[in-house]
Design a protein around this motif. Structure first.
Motif, PDB file in Angstrom:
ATOM      1  N   PRO A   1       3.269 -27.296   4.999  1.00  0.00           N
ATOM      2  CA  PRO A   1       2.327 -27.017   6.080  1.00  0.00           C
ATOM      3  C   PRO A   1       1.313 -28.129   6.315  1.00  0.00           C
ATOM      4  O   PRO A   1       0.660 -28.168   7.354  1.00  0.00           O
ATOM      5  CB  PRO A   1       1.633 -25.729   5.627  1.00  0.00           C
ATOM      6  CG  PRO A   1       1.773 -25.719   4.153  1.00  0.00           C
ATOM      7  CD  PRO A   1       3.074 -26.400   3.857  1.00  0.00           C
ATOM      8  N   GLU A   2       1.176 -29.043   5.366  1.00  0.00           N
ATOM      9  CA  GLU A   2       0.225 -30.150   5.527  1.00  0.00           C
ATOM     10  C   GLU A   2       0.800 -31.277   6.383  1.00  0.00           C
ATOM     11  O   GLU A   2       0.069 -32.152   6.831  1.00  0.00           O
ATOM     12  CB  GLU A   2      -0.175 -30.699   4.151  1.00  0.00           C
ATOM     13  CG  GLU A   2      -0.737 -29.656   3.191  1.00  0.00           C
ATOM     14  CD  GLU A   2      -2.022 -29.016   3.681  1.00  0.00           C
ATOM     15  OE1 GLU A   2      -2.813 -29.685   4.378  1.00  0.00           O
ATOM     16  OE2 GLU A   2      -2.249 -27.829   3.369  1.00  0.00           O
ATOM     17  N   ILE A   3       2.124 -31.262   6.582  1.00  0.00           N
ATOM     18  CA  ILE A   3       2.791 -32.308   7.362  1.00  0.00           C
ATOM     19  C   ILE A   3       3.470 -31.658   8.551  1.00  0.00           C
ATOM     20  O   ILE A   3       4.306 -30.775   8.400  1.00  0.00           O
ATOM     21  CB  ILE A   3       3.843 -33.058   6.502  1.00  0.00           C
ATOM     22  CG1 ILE A   3       3.178 -33.695   5.291  1.00  0.00           C
ATOM     23  CG2 ILE A   3       4.566 -34.097   7.340  1.00  0.00           C
ATOM     24  CD1 ILE A   3       4.171 -34.269   4.293  1.00  0.00           C
ATOM     25  N   ASN A   4       3.110 -32.095   9.746  1.00  0.00           N
ATOM     26  CA  ASN A   4       3.701 -31.547  10.964  1.00  0.00           C
ATOM     27  C   ASN A   4       4.428 -32.662  11.705  1.00  0.00           C
ATOM     28  O   ASN A   4       3.810 -33.576  12.227  1.00  0.00           O
ATOM     29  CB  ASN A   4       2.614 -30.931  11.850  1.00  0.00           C
ATOM     30  CG  ASN A   4       3.199 -30.267  13.068  1.00  0.00           C
ATOM     31  OD1 ASN A   4       4.409 -30.192  13.233  1.00  0.00           O
ATOM     32  ND2 ASN A   4       2.324 -29.800  13.941  1.00  0.00           N
TER      33      ASN A   4
ATOM     34  N   GLU B   1       0.788 -22.882  10.634  1.00  0.00           N
ATOM     35  CA  GLU B   1       1.790 -23.869  11.060  1.00  0.00           C
ATOM     36  C   GLU B   1       3.154 -23.199  11.079  1.00  0.00           C
ATOM     37  O   GLU B   1       3.488 -22.443  10.179  1.00  0.00           O
ATOM     38  CB  GLU B   1       1.781 -25.045  10.071  1.00  0.00           C
ATOM     39  CG  GLU B   1       2.534 -26.254  10.533  1.00  0.00           C
ATOM     40  CD  GLU B   1       1.874 -26.942  11.717  1.00  0.00           C
ATOM     41  OE1 GLU B   1       2.600 -27.224  12.690  1.00  0.00           O
ATOM     42  OE2 GLU B   1       0.658 -27.185  11.681  1.00  0.00           O
ATOM     43  N   GLU B   2       3.940 -23.474  12.112  1.00  0.00           N
ATOM     44  CA  GLU B   2       5.296 -22.923  12.210  1.00  0.00           C
ATOM     45  C   GLU B   2       6.150 -23.464  11.073  1.00  0.00           C
ATOM     46  O   GLU B   2       6.134 -24.656  10.775  1.00  0.00           O
ATOM     47  CB  GLU B   2       5.931 -23.312  13.546  1.00  0.00           C
ATOM     48  CG  GLU B   2       7.316 -22.768  13.765  1.00  0.00           C
ATOM     49  CD  GLU B   2       7.350 -21.282  14.091  1.00  0.00           C
ATOM     50  OE1 GLU B   2       8.363 -20.648  13.786  1.00  0.00           O
ATOM     51  OE2 GLU B   2       6.372 -20.771  14.643  1.00  0.00           O
ATOM     52  N   ASN B   3       6.889 -22.553  10.410  1.00  0.00           N
ATOM     53  CA  ASN B   3       7.849 -22.946   9.377  1.00  0.00           C
ATOM     54  C   ASN B   3       9.245 -22.959   9.959  1.00  0.00           C
ATOM     55  O   ASN B   3       9.929 -23.974   9.940  1.00  0.00           O
ATOM     56  CB  ASN B   3       7.750 -22.011   8.179  1.00  0.00           C
ATOM     57  CG  ASN B   3       8.832 -22.242   7.144  1.00  0.00           C
ATOM     58  OD1 ASN B   3       9.601 -21.342   6.852  1.00  0.00           O
ATOM     59  ND2 ASN B   3       8.923 -23.432   6.599  1.00  0.00           N
ATOM     60  N   LEU B   4       9.680 -21.801  10.484  1.00  0.00           N
ATOM     61  CA  LEU B   4      10.993 -21.745  11.134  1.00  0.00           C
ATOM     62  C   LEU B   4      11.099 -20.490  11.960  1.00  0.00           C
ATOM     63  O   LEU B   4      10.344 -19.542  11.804  1.00  0.00           O
ATOM     64  CB  LEU B   4      12.135 -21.812  10.115  1.00  0.00           C
ATOM     65  CG  LEU B   4      12.490 -20.621   9.233  1.00  0.00           C
ATOM     66  CD1 LEU B   4      13.254 -19.539   9.965  1.00  0.00           C
ATOM     67  CD2 LEU B   4      13.341 -21.089   8.081  1.00  0.00           C
TER      68      LEU B   4
ATOM     69  N   ARG C   1       8.808 -17.341  10.846  1.00  0.00           N
ATOM     70  CA  ARG C   1       8.031 -17.557   9.621  1.00  0.00           C
ATOM     71  C   ARG C   1       6.977 -18.631   9.897  1.00  0.00           C
ATOM     72  O   ARG C   1       7.311 -19.720  10.359  1.00  0.00           O
ATOM     73  CB  ARG C   1       8.926 -18.006   8.468  1.00  0.00           C
ATOM     74  CG  ARG C   1      10.015 -17.015   8.167  1.00  0.00           C
ATOM     75  CD  ARG C   1      10.986 -17.530   7.141  1.00  0.00           C
ATOM     76  NE  ARG C   1      12.196 -16.704   7.160  1.00  0.00           N
ATOM     77  CZ  ARG C   1      13.291 -16.987   6.487  1.00  0.00           C
ATOM     78  NH1 ARG C   1      13.345 -18.062   5.732  1.00  0.00           N
ATOM     79  NH2 ARG C   1      14.336 -16.198   6.569  1.00  0.00           N
ATOM     80  N   ILE C   2       5.731 -18.285   9.591  1.00  0.00           N
ATOM     81  CA  ILE C   2       4.646 -19.251   9.760  1.00  0.00           C
ATOM     82  C   ILE C   2       3.837 -19.339   8.474  1.00  0.00           C
ATOM     83  O   ILE C   2       3.683 -18.368   7.754  1.00  0.00           O
ATOM     84  CB  ILE C   2       3.717 -18.895  10.945  1.00  0.00           C
ATOM     85  CG1 ILE C   2       3.072 -17.529  10.749  1.00  0.00           C
ATOM     86  CG2 ILE C   2       4.440 -18.980  12.273  1.00  0.00           C
ATOM     87  CD1 ILE C   2       1.993 -17.206  11.745  1.00  0.00           C
ATOM     88  N   PHE C   3       3.351 -20.548   8.205  1.00  0.00           N
ATOM     89  CA  PHE C   3       2.424 -20.739   7.093  1.00  0.00           C
ATOM     90  C   PHE C   3       1.070 -20.161   7.494  1.00  0.00           C
ATOM     91  O   PHE C   3       0.682 -20.204   8.656  1.00  0.00           O
ATOM     92  CB  PHE C   3       2.261 -22.224   6.764  1.00  0.00           C
ATOM     93  CG  PHE C   3       3.483 -22.844   6.159  1.00  0.00           C
ATOM     94  CD1 PHE C   3       3.830 -22.597   4.842  1.00  0.00           C
ATOM     95  CD2 PHE C   3       4.295 -23.697   6.903  1.00  0.00           C
ATOM     96  CE1 PHE C   3       4.945 -23.169   4.269  1.00  0.00           C
ATOM     97  CE2 PHE C   3       5.409 -24.277   6.345  1.00  0.00           C
ATOM     98  CZ  PHE C   3       5.745 -24.014   5.028  1.00  0.00           C
ATOM     99  N   ILE C   4       0.347 -19.623   6.509  1.00  0.00           N
ATOM    100  CA  ILE C   4      -0.944 -18.989   6.772  1.00  0.00           C
ATOM    101  C   ILE C   4      -2.090 -19.991   6.759  1.00  0.00           C
ATOM    102  O   ILE C   4      -2.938 -19.995   7.634  1.00  0.00           O
ATOM    103  CB  ILE C   4      -1.222 -17.869   5.728  1.00  0.00           C
ATOM    104  CG1 ILE C   4      -0.132 -16.807   5.789  1.00  0.00           C
ATOM    105  CG2 ILE C   4      -2.589 -17.253   5.932  1.00  0.00           C
ATOM    106  CD1 ILE C   4      -0.085 -16.025   7.064  1.00  0.00           C
TER     107      ILE C   4
END
Length: 156
Positions: A82-85, A48-51, A41-44
């Motif tokens: 997604p704004e915080i990595n 950004e990688e979610n999990l 799962r990635i944010f669009i």
């Protein structure tokens, strides 16, 4: 008598995610099967990688209506925002057992599943992974219906 009701305002996040999944079912014989799965799962926006998750499960068909399964899953959670990595992923390990009951009614089937998971989260704060794990039980119940619109005559 005076009753006071208070409700806090909800904070609702709207996020766009792309879920991809590879699912494989290996039938060993009419009683045993092995299920494997990879889920990502990635944010669009921003990308950004979610999990991601890996699962392995063995299943045994007791009779045409009852099936049991047991397996293991590994999750790697990067971020829920997604704004915080962060510079690390939080691992989660899950044991899982279930029993599934399926009742066929000509073209319609009723399926019920009860599942138990043992979830082990690696301890973490917003800066790093910490020593140890935290354990949670999860109990799930699913009721679903299936309807066959069309069935191929010589299906394997």
């Amino acid at each position: 008598m005076r009753l006071l009701y208070a409700q806090t305002e909800k904070n609702v996040d709207h996020q766009s995610l792309l879920w991809t999944r590879y699912y494989n079912l290996l039938t060993i014989n009419n009683k045993w099967s092995v299920h494997t799965e990879f889920d990502n799962r990635i944010f669009i926006n921003p990308v950004e990688e979610n999990l991601y998750a890996l699962r392995l499960q063995g299943r045994y068909k007791i009779n045409p209506e009852i099936e049991i399964g047991a397996g293991f899953a590994y999750f790697s959670v990067a971020t829920q925002n997604p704004e915080i990595n962060y510079d690390f992923n939080v691992p989660e390990y899950r044991g899982q057992q279930d029993i599934t009951w399926k009742k066929d009614f000509n073209k319609f089937a009723l399926i019920q599943r009860f599942q138990v998971e043992e979830r082990f989260f690696h301890n973490a704060n917003k800066e790093e992974l910490l020593p140890g794990t935290t354990f949670f039980w999860r109990f799930r119940c699913r009721i679903q219906g299936e309807y066959n619109f069309w069935k191929k005559e010589n299906q394997f």
